[in-house]
Enzyme design. Structure first.
Site, PDB file in Angstrom:
ATOM      1  CE1 TYR A  86      -6.731   9.621  54.597  1.00  0.00           C
ATOM      2  CE2 TYR A  86      -5.220   7.742  54.772  1.00  0.00           C
ATOM      3  CZ  TYR A  86      -5.761   8.901  53.994  1.00  0.00           C
ATOM      4  OH  TYR A  86      -5.453   9.040  52.568  1.00  0.00           O
ATOM      5  CB  SER A 130      -5.056   5.484  51.455  1.00  0.00           C
ATOM      6  OG  SER A 130      -3.934   5.680  52.376  1.00  0.00           O
TER       7      SER A 130
END
Length: 261
Positions: free
Chosen positions: A160, A147
């Site tokens: 995250y 990501s």
């Protein structure tokens, strides 16, 4: 790899975790189009059935399995079943993941650990299960879905970002530890992608939509189609000397400091 088609995946078996819909489904579809046989998992029977319906509607043969990728014994059983039914796994895409958008000081340690477990520990578990077979065969491709939060932080995504930053380094360590066995482990880092989950944020006039467009040199959100070519590249013989790399498909966000106010 053949010089005529270095991106061919004919005869290969690919496992894409959590690929019932969205980014995982798009990547699995691309690998299938390149010739791979597809296996995927989901967390429960209802989610799996929806996934199988999506593949059937797209005309893609795929085998689906119920498996919690944080359960090491369950993953080992999954790998054994796929290999018995489809053949040895040549390509692993660690796609399954979750996010909890909560300010850090309001997030419980339990929720933090859950995100780490799904987004970081599970890729370790699944990769650990497939690597011995790849070593025996002298070849293998592992793609971890990273990501932009592997590189950046922002509000409400502490767990995250921590998980995806760890996944970037797990990717590099797998490449370092097993590259001598002709195993390539790379990351694919999507930018902001058009999915059903992001639809409310993409409404014209929504502040977040305006923010993303202003931060993206391409001046648009990405689509799942944008991820297909990079995924096939990392899964194919065309990337045989690419290892430990994170390929960001983000329209240029990570290269861009932003417009001057």
């Amino acid at each position: 790899m053949t010089l005529a088609n270095p991106f061919s995946l004919e005869g290969k078996v690919a496992l894409v975790t959590g690929a019932s819909y969205g980014i995982g489904f798009a990547i699995a579809s691309a690998l299938a189009e390149a010739g791979a046989k597809i296996a995927f998992n989901d967390i429960n029977e209802a989610a799996l059935e929806k996934g199988l319906a999506n593949y059937a509607a797209a005309g893609i043969p795929a085998r689906g399995y119920v498996c919690d990728v944080t359960d090491e014994a369950g993953v080992n059983a999954l790998i054994a079943k796929i290999e018995a039914e489809l053949g040895a796994i040549d390509i692993l895409v660690n796609n399954a993941g979750i996010i909890r958008r909560v300010p850090m000081i309001e997030m419980s340690a339990t929720d933090f650990r859950q995100v780490i477990d799904v987004d970081l520990t599970a890729p370790f578990i699944v990769a650990k299960a497939v690597i011995p077979g790849m070593i025996r065969r002298g070849a293998g491709k592992i793609i971890n879905i990273c990501s932009m939060m592997s590189e950046l932080g922002r509000e409400t995504v502490s767990a995250y970002a921590a998980a995806k930053g760890g996944l970037k380094m797990l990717t590099r360590n797998i490449a370092s530890e097993y590259g001598s066995f002709n195993i390539q482990c790379n990351g694919l880092g999507p930018g902001y992608i058009e999915t059903p989950q992001t639809a409310p944020l993409r409404e014209p006039g929504h502040p977040f939509n305006s923010f993303i467009l202003a931060k993206t040199p391409a001046n648009r959100w990405g689509t799942t189609e944008d991820l297909k070519g990079p995924a096939v590249f990392l899964a194919s013989g065309a990337s045989d000397f690419v290892n430990g790399h994170i390929l960001y498909v983000d329209g240029g966000i990570l290269a861009y400091i932003g417009k001057q106010p």
